[in-house]
Scaffold this motif. Structure first.
Motif, PDB file in Angstrom:
ATOM      1  N   LEU A  34       0.830  -1.208   0.000  1.00 35.68           N
ATOM      2  CA  LEU A  34       0.000   0.000   0.000  1.00 35.68           C
ATOM      3  C   LEU A  34       0.866   1.260   0.000  1.00 35.68           C
ATOM      4  CD1 LEU A  34      -2.779  -1.071   2.549  1.00 35.68           C
ATOM      5  CD2 LEU A  34      -2.938  -0.965   0.048  1.00 35.68           C
ATOM      6  N   ALA A  35       1.980   1.191   0.738  1.00 35.41           N
ATOM      7  CA  ALA A  35       2.886   2.349   0.738  1.00 35.41           C
ATOM      8  C   ALA A  35       3.478   2.568  -0.645  1.00 35.41           C
ATOM      9  CB  ALA A  35       3.997   2.134   1.768  1.00 35.41           C
ATOM     10  N   GLY A  36       3.825   1.479  -1.308  1.00 37.30           N
ATOM     11  CA  GLY A  36       4.334   1.605  -2.674  1.00 37.30           C
ATOM     12  C   GLY A  36       3.274   2.138  -3.612  1.00 37.30           C
ATOM     13  N   ASN A  37       2.028   1.683  -3.418  1.00 40.16           N
ATOM     14  CA  ASN A  37       0.933   2.182  -4.253  1.00 40.16           C
ATOM     15  C   ASN A  37       0.702   3.681  -4.015  1.00 40.16           C
ATOM     16  OD1 ASN A  37       0.575  -0.389  -5.251  1.00 40.16           O
ATOM     17  ND2 ASN A  37      -1.183  -0.871  -3.930  1.00 40.16           N
ATOM     18  N   TRP A  38       0.874   4.096  -2.740  1.00 38.84           N
ATOM     19  CA  TRP A  38       0.698   5.533  -2.436  1.00 38.84           C
ATOM     20  C   TRP A  38       1.740   6.372  -3.177  1.00 38.84           C
ATOM     21  CZ3 TRP A  38       4.155   8.632   0.452  1.00 38.84           C
ATOM     22  CH2 TRP A  38       3.678   9.920   0.747  1.00 38.84           C
ATOM     23  N   GLN A  39       2.969   5.895  -3.161  1.00 37.38           N
ATOM     24  CA  GLN A  39       4.009   6.619  -3.896  1.00 37.38           C
ATOM     25  C   GLN A  39       3.707   6.624  -5.390  1.00 37.38           C
ATOM     26  OE1 GLN A  39       7.665   4.707  -2.756  1.00 37.38           O
ATOM     27  NE2 GLN A  39       7.902   5.968  -0.904  1.00 37.38           N
ATOM     28  N   THR A  40       3.230   5.485  -5.881  1.00 36.02           N
ATOM     29  CA  THR A  40       2.879   5.410  -7.305  1.00 36.02           C
ATOM     30  C   THR A  40       1.735   6.360  -7.622  1.00 36.02           C
ATOM     31  OG1 THR A  40       3.594   3.106  -7.382  1.00 36.02           O
ATOM     32  CG2 THR A  40       2.138   3.866  -9.142  1.00 36.02           C
ATOM     33  N   ALA A  41       0.734   6.422  -6.714  1.00 35.64           N
ATOM     34  CA  ALA A  41      -0.403   7.325  -6.939  1.00 35.64           C
ATOM     35  C   ALA A  41       0.050   8.779  -6.937  1.00 35.64           C
ATOM     36  CB  ALA A  41      -1.462   7.088  -5.859  1.00 35.64           C
ATOM     37  N   GLN A  42       0.973   9.126  -6.032  1.00 34.17           N
ATOM     38  CA  GLN A  42       1.494  10.484  -5.992  1.00 34.17           C
ATOM     39  C   GLN A  42       2.197  10.831  -7.304  1.00 34.17           C
ATOM     40  OE1 GLN A  42      -0.068  11.948  -3.652  1.00 34.17           O
ATOM     41  NE2 GLN A  42       1.458  12.422  -2.074  1.00 34.17           N
ATOM     42  N   THR A  43       2.979   9.901  -7.780  1.00 31.69           N
ATOM     43  CA  THR A  43       3.690  10.132  -9.049  1.00 31.69           C
ATOM     44  C   THR A  43       2.697  10.261 -10.195  1.00 31.69           C
ATOM     45  OG1 THR A  43       5.580   8.868  -8.213  1.00 31.69           O
ATOM     46  CG2 THR A  43       5.448   9.211 -10.594  1.00 31.69           C
ATOM     47  N   MET A  44       1.661   9.402 -10.183  1.00 32.52           N
ATOM     48  CA  MET A  44       0.659   9.443 -11.249  1.00 32.52           C
ATOM     49  C   MET A  44      -0.096  10.771 -11.227  1.00 32.52           C
ATOM     50  SD  MET A  44      -0.780   5.522 -10.986  1.00 32.52           S
ATOM     51  CE  MET A  44      -2.091   5.795 -12.171  1.00 32.52           C
ATOM     52  N   ARG A  45      -0.445  11.260 -10.042  1.00 34.85           N
ATOM     53  CA  ARG A  45      -1.177  12.535  -9.962  1.00 34.85           C
ATOM     54  C   ARG A  45      -0.312  13.689 -10.486  1.00 34.85           C
ATOM     55  NH1 ARG A  45      -2.713  10.516  -4.615  1.00 34.85           N
ATOM     56  NH2 ARG A  45      -4.886   9.759  -4.709  1.00 34.85           N
ATOM     57  N   ALA A  46       0.948  13.671 -10.079  1.00 34.30           N
ATOM     58  CA  ALA A  46       1.850  14.735 -10.567  1.00 34.30           C
ATOM     59  C   ALA A  46       1.988  14.665 -12.079  1.00 34.30           C
ATOM     60  CB  ALA A  46       3.215  14.597  -9.891  1.00 34.30           C
ATOM     61  N   PHE A  47       2.056  13.452 -12.570  1.00 31.26           N
ATOM     62  CA  PHE A  47       2.174  13.278 -14.014  1.00 31.26           C
ATOM     63  C   PHE A  47       0.911  13.751 -14.730  1.00 31.26           C
ATOM     64  CE2 PHE A  47       1.490  10.462 -17.715  1.00 31.26           C
ATOM     65  CZ  PHE A  47       2.542  10.894 -18.504  1.00 31.26           C
ATOM     66  N   ILE A  48      -0.268  13.415 -14.170  1.00 31.29           N
ATOM     67  CA  ILE A  48      -1.537  13.826 -14.792  1.00 31.29           C
ATOM     68  C   ILE A  48      -1.662  15.351 -14.781  1.00 31.29           C
ATOM     69  CG2 ILE A  48      -4.048  13.730 -14.547  1.00 31.29           C
ATOM     70  CD1 ILE A  48      -3.679  10.880 -13.428  1.00 31.29           C
ATOM     71  N   GLU A  49      -1.276  15.973 -13.668  1.00 32.16           N
ATOM     72  CA  GLU A  49      -1.350  17.435 -13.597  1.00 32.16           C
ATOM     73  C   GLU A  49      -0.420  18.071 -14.632  1.00 32.16           C
ATOM     74  OE1 GLU A  49      -3.384  19.356 -11.950  1.00 32.16           O
ATOM     75  OE2 GLU A  49      -4.400  17.574 -11.119  1.00 32.16           O
TER      76      GLU A  49
END
Length: 342
Positions: free
Chosen positions: A269-284
């Motif tokens: 889940l911690a890895g997924n959180w980091q991945t989600a953060q990266t994905m959001r930054a990328f989408i923005e």
């Protein structure tokens, strides 16, 4: 005619003469008649006493001797023994009526005196055991057993055999072999293991026949039932301790496996959180580039694609639900069911 006898004078008495009374001697008091034993009766003609045929109550209640337990004749044998005798006679009759010479030669021999004595001893033993609440039975293999308080003990009464060397053949073809022959003595043996280093075989001797050993044999069988009962309860307690220890170890193993899996899930889940953060930054960063939101790509508009990308990032990130959402996810992680937990 002789001289007169000279008598010395009587002494003088002071005062008046005493009164002397002469009376007959009183008769002796008659002796009380002796109590007649209830075991004796008087012959009126001769006055002689003889033993009465009726014994007193004390004599009737006397415990019979061990030898008296065994009857001199087996008039009405125990059902088990009656079945043996009937089966033996049936096989002898069938062998005699069979025309096959081999069947005739292999017919059972008539019962010997030792066989009949063995039957009488077993009859007394069976009846004494059943009188104390035991149940005597015979297995399909012919092994005798007695059931006492739910415990079954196998036993046998057989003729004691001994090994002797016999010479077979004649001349140069003669050879020596060992042969078992009967001793004419009976032995009682308990075949069920009763724990401990006990010799569970009683061999009769000339001075101590098996008939006199029946009370001790019966007591030993009941002692054996107590031993087996205690042993059964001990094994049950050991099994309970084993089951408790097995379940304790299984629980420790389950907790360890479950903890290990939850740790792995938390790291995921911690890895997924980091991945989600990266994905959001990328989408923005992608959204910052000028674009046509209504343009259609693969049956979806650009706006729909951006929404899908943001939802994908959110699905990987459980931090948005706070601690409750995080531990709900971790609580669903369970250890695999193992043989220890059965």
């Amino acid at each position: 005619m002789g001289r007169d006898a000279e008598l010395p004078p009587l002494p003088e008495i002071d005062g008046e003469d005493p009164l002397i009374t002469i009376a007959p001697k009183p008769p002796k008091r008659p002796r009380a008649p002796e109590a007649i034993s209830p075991l004796a009766q008087v012959n009126e003609a001769t006055g002689d006493e003889s033993a009465s045929p009726v014994a007193p109550q004390e004599a009737q209640s006397k415990t019979p001797s061990p030898a008296s337990m065994v009857k001199d004749r087996l008039v009405k044998p125990h059902p088990l023994i009656a079945g043996w005798i009937a089966d033996h006679e049936r096989r002898r009759r069938e062998a005699k009526t069979n025309r096959d010479p081999w069947s005739y030669r292999t017919a059972p021999e008539p019962h010997t005196d030792l066989d009949r004595r063995r039957f009488r001893i077993l009859d007394a033993l069976f009846r004494a055991l059943e009188a104390r609440g035991a149940k005597v039975s015979e297995s399909a293999q012919g092994q005798l057993s007695v059931t006492i308080d739910g415990q079954t003990i196998e036993f046998q009464v057989r003729e004691k055999a001994r090994q002797v060397k016999v010479v077979e053949g004649e001349g140069r073809s003669a050879y020596t072999r060992t042969k078992l022959v009967g001793t004419g003595k009976l032995t009682f043996a308990i075949k069920t293991y009763l724990r401990g280093r006990h010799n569970e075989e009683r061999l009769e001797t000339d001075k101590k026949p098996l008939e006199t050993q029946l009370p001790a044999i019966i007591d030993r069988l009941f002692e054996g039932a107590v031993i087996l009962k205690d042993w059964e309860e001990e094994r049950a307690r050991e099994h309970q301790r084993y089951e408790a220890e097995r379940k304790r170890r299984a629980e420790l193993q389950r907790v360890a496996e479950e903890n290990e899996k939850r740790q792995a899930k938390l790291a995921e889940l911690a890895g997924n959180w980091q991945t989600a953060q990266t994905m959001r930054a990328f989408i923005e960063a992608v959204k910052a580039v000028p674009h046509d939101a209504n343009a259609t790509i693969a049956d979806k508009s650009v706006a729909d694609w951006l929404t899908w990308a943001e939802e994908t990032a959110d699905s990987l990130d459980v931090s948005g639900g706070g601690p409750q959402r995080l531990f709900e996810v971790l609580g669903t992680v369970k250890a695999a069911r193992s043989a220890w937990s059965v």
